[in-house]
Motif scaffolding. Structure first.
Motif, PDB file in Angstrom:
ATOM      1  N   TRP A   1       0.818  -1.203   0.000  1.00  0.00           N
ATOM      2  CA  TRP A   1       0.000   0.000   0.000  1.00  0.00           C
ATOM      3  C   TRP A   1       0.856   1.260   0.000  1.00  0.00           C
ATOM      4  N   LEU A   2       0.256   2.312  -0.522  1.00  0.00           N
ATOM      5  CA  LEU A   2       0.777   3.658  -0.368  1.00  0.00           C
ATOM      6  C   LEU A   2      -0.004   4.260   0.792  1.00  0.00           C
ATOM      7  N   ALA A   3       0.691   4.663   1.837  1.00  0.00           N
ATOM      8  CA  ALA A   3       0.046   5.222   3.024  1.00  0.00           C
ATOM      9  C   ALA A   3      -0.027   6.739   2.885  1.00  0.00           C
ATOM     10  N   VAL A   4      -1.228   7.293   3.089  1.00  0.00           N
ATOM     11  CA  VAL A   4      -1.445   8.732   2.954  1.00  0.00           C
ATOM     12  C   VAL A   4      -2.292   9.229   4.122  1.00  0.00           C
ATOM     13  N   GLU A   5      -2.277  10.543   4.311  1.00  0.00           N
ATOM     14  CA  GLU A   5      -3.125  11.160   5.320  1.00  0.00           C
ATOM     15  C   GLU A   5      -3.940  12.257   4.665  1.00  0.00           C
ATOM     16  N   ALA A   6      -5.190  12.367   5.081  1.00  0.00           N
ATOM     17  CA  ALA A   6      -6.093  13.410   4.583  1.00  0.00           C
ATOM     18  C   ALA A   6      -7.014  13.814   5.714  1.00  0.00           C
ATOM     19  N   ALA A   7      -6.994  15.089   6.082  1.00  0.00           N
ATOM     20  CA  ALA A   7      -7.820  15.651   7.156  1.00  0.00           C
ATOM     21  C   ALA A   7      -7.667  14.862   8.455  1.00  0.00           C
ATOM     22  N   GLY A   8      -6.428  14.478   8.753  1.00  0.00           N
ATOM     23  CA  GLY A   8      -6.149  13.788  10.000  1.00  0.00           C
ATOM     24  C   GLY A   8      -6.457  12.301  10.006  1.00  0.00           C
ATOM     25  N   ARG A   9      -7.024  11.796   8.939  1.00  0.00           N
ATOM     26  CA  ARG A   9      -7.312  10.357   8.857  1.00  0.00           C
ATOM     27  C   ARG A   9      -6.244   9.684   8.023  1.00  0.00           C
ATOM     28  N   LYS A  10      -6.020   8.414   8.295  1.00  0.00           N
ATOM     29  CA  LYS A  10      -4.959   7.656   7.635  1.00  0.00           C
ATOM     30  C   LYS A  10      -5.582   6.641   6.676  1.00  0.00           C
ATOM     31  N   TYR A  11      -5.071   6.639   5.455  1.00  0.00           N
ATOM     32  CA  TYR A  11      -5.610   5.767   4.415  1.00  0.00           C
ATOM     33  C   TYR A  11      -4.501   4.964   3.754  1.00  0.00           C
ATOM     34  N   LEU A  12      -4.881   3.806   3.220  1.00  0.00           N
ATOM     35  CA  LEU A  12      -3.975   2.951   2.473  1.00  0.00           C
ATOM     36  C   LEU A  12      -4.531   2.774   1.063  1.00  0.00           C
ATOM     37  N   PHE A  13      -3.732   3.114   0.056  1.00  0.00           N
ATOM     38  CA  PHE A  13      -4.103   2.902  -1.349  1.00  0.00           C
ATOM     39  C   PHE A  13      -3.334   1.690  -1.858  1.00  0.00           C
ATOM     40  N   PRO A  14      -4.003   0.687  -2.438  1.00  0.00           N
ATOM     41  CA  PRO A  14      -3.264  -0.434  -3.018  1.00  0.00           C
ATOM     42  C   PRO A  14      -2.297   0.076  -4.101  1.00  0.00           C
ATOM     43  N   LEU A  15      -1.056  -0.378  -4.036  1.00  0.00           N
ATOM     44  CA  LEU A  15      -0.065   0.091  -5.009  1.00  0.00           C
ATOM     45  C   LEU A  15      -0.455  -0.253  -6.436  1.00  0.00           C
ATOM     46  N   SER A  16      -1.113  -1.391  -6.631  1.00  0.00           N
ATOM     47  CA  SER A  16      -1.495  -1.798  -7.982  1.00  0.00           C
ATOM     48  C   SER A  16      -2.561  -0.880  -8.581  1.00  0.00           C
ATOM     49  N   GLN A  17      -3.251  -0.117  -7.732  1.00  0.00           N
ATOM     50  CA  GLN A  17      -4.292   0.786  -8.214  1.00  0.00           C
ATOM     51  C   GLN A  17      -3.860   2.246  -8.167  1.00  0.00           C
ATOM     52  N   SER A  18      -2.711   2.511  -7.568  1.00  0.00           N
ATOM     53  CA  SER A  18      -2.194   3.877  -7.459  1.00  0.00           C
ATOM     54  C   SER A  18      -1.331   4.193  -8.669  1.00  0.00           C
ATOM     55  N   GLY A  19      -1.299   5.462  -9.005  1.00  0.00           N
ATOM     56  CA  GLY A  19      -0.473   5.903 -10.111  1.00  0.00           C
ATOM     57  C   GLY A  19       0.630   6.816  -9.623  1.00  0.00           C
ATOM     58  N   GLU A  20       1.001   7.727 -10.487  1.00  0.00           N
ATOM     59  CA  GLU A  20       2.090   8.647 -10.189  1.00  0.00           C
ATOM     60  C   GLU A  20       1.692   9.652  -9.110  1.00  0.00           C
ATOM     61  N   ILE A  21       2.686  10.101  -8.368  1.00  0.00           N
ATOM     62  CA  ILE A  21       2.482  11.087  -7.304  1.00  0.00           C
ATOM     63  C   ILE A  21       3.059  12.411  -7.781  1.00  0.00           C
ATOM     64  N   PHE A  22       2.259  13.469  -7.659  1.00  0.00           N
ATOM     65  CA  PHE A  22       2.669  14.796  -8.121  1.00  0.00           C
ATOM     66  C   PHE A  22       2.661  15.779  -6.958  1.00  0.00           C
ATOM     67  N   PRO A  23       3.532  16.802  -7.017  1.00  0.00           N
ATOM     68  CA  PRO A  23       3.441  17.870  -6.010  1.00  0.00           C
ATOM     69  C   PRO A  23       2.107  18.595  -6.167  1.00  0.00           C
ATOM     70  N   TYR A  24       1.655  19.202  -5.079  1.00  0.00           N
ATOM     71  CA  TYR A  24       0.392  19.938  -5.133  1.00  0.00           C
ATOM     72  C   TYR A  24       0.520  21.115  -6.088  1.00  0.00           C
ATOM     73  N   SER A  25      -0.468  21.252  -6.934  1.00  0.00           N
ATOM     74  CA  SER A  25      -0.596  22.453  -7.765  1.00  0.00           C
ATOM     75  C   SER A  25      -2.087  22.738  -7.865  1.00  0.00           C
ATOM     76  N   PRO A  26      -2.466  24.001  -7.733  1.00  0.00           N
ATOM     77  CA  PRO A  26      -3.892  24.327  -7.767  1.00  0.00           C
ATOM     78  C   PRO A  26      -4.528  23.883  -9.084  1.00  0.00           C
ATOM     79  N   ALA A  27      -5.728  23.376  -8.981  1.00  0.00           N
ATOM     80  CA  ALA A  27      -6.467  22.942 -10.166  1.00  0.00           C
ATOM     81  C   ALA A  27      -7.237  24.127 -10.740  1.00  0.00           C
ATOM     82  N   GLN A  28      -7.485  24.064 -12.025  1.00  0.00           N
ATOM     83  CA  GLN A  28      -8.316  25.068 -12.686  1.00  0.00           C
ATOM     84  C   GLN A  28      -9.771  24.729 -12.359  1.00  0.00           C
ATOM     85  N   ALA A  29     -10.443  25.637 -11.682  1.00  0.00           N
ATOM     86  CA  ALA A  29     -11.817  25.384 -11.234  1.00  0.00           C
ATOM     87  C   ALA A  29     -12.750  25.135 -12.417  1.00  0.00           C
ATOM     88  N   VAL A  30     -13.723  24.280 -12.185  1.00  0.00           N
ATOM     89  CA  VAL A  30     -14.752  23.973 -13.181  1.00  0.00           C
ATOM     90  C   VAL A  30     -16.093  24.364 -12.557  1.00  0.00           C
TER      91      VAL A  30
END
Length: 176
Positions: free
Chosen positions: A30-59
């Motif tokens: 797994w790839l271990a990540v944190e979001a809003a204080g919670r801890k999550y595991l993403f299966p590596l086989s389903q995860s892709g590339e990791i990018f630095p944060y960059s603001p998204a263009q709003a839709v």
């Protein structure tokens, strides 16, 4: 001459590490990540590339958790705030320090969904040896939640099946 010997030594080390990996099997699951204080595991086989944060263009006229689109390595990806999506709350404002650790984790190309999940922090790679207990997801959890795990320090980690998440009707319906 020294460069050739160093290169041979490097190749020898790589070959032995590859052989060890073949005989021992894959160590990290797994790839271990944190979001809003919670801890999550993403299966590596389903995860892709990791990018630095960059603001998204709003839709316009999209769900609060859909932050917009971003150009990541020449591809157009929808960006979803993971914490906001899971909790159903509006996305939290991130401080400059929070943005420095934030990352975009793309879903694996095999899932055929050009999407990246905004997470607050990477916590490394994990395998089953990193946990002392495991169990099913809590009652009433979303369908994309997999098993839950507890590490040696007592922290709870929730596995997220990214393939199941990417097929959720709510996840695919970004319009408000």
């Amino acid at each position: 001459m020294a460069n050739r010997e160093a290169l041979r030594e490097l190749q020898s080390r790589l070959a032995s590490r590859l052989q060890a990996a073949r005989t021992e099997g894959v160590q990290a699951g797994w790839l271990a990540v944190e979001a809003a204080g919670r801890k999550y595991l993403f299966p590596l086989s389903q995860s892709g590339e990791i990018f630095p944060y960059s603001p998204a263009q709003a839709v316009p006229y999209t769900q609060d958790w859909f932050l917009g689109v971003a150009n990541l390595r020449g591809g157009l990806f929808g960006v979803v705030d993971l914490a906001s999506y899971v909790s159903g709350q509006a996305p939290a404002q991130r401080s400059d320090a929070g943005r420095a650790e934030a990352r975009l984790v793309a879903l694996n190309q095999l899932l055929e969904v050009n999407c990246a999940l905004l997470i607050d922090r990477l916590a490394g790679l994990r395998n089953t040896d990193a946990f002392v207990a495991s169990g099913n997801a809590p009652e009433g959890s979303p369908d994309y939640f997999g098993s839950g795990y507890t590490d040696a320090s007592g922290a709870y980690w929730q596995e997220i099946n990214l393939q199941a998440l990417s097929q959720q009707q709510q996840f695919l319906s970004i319009s408000a």
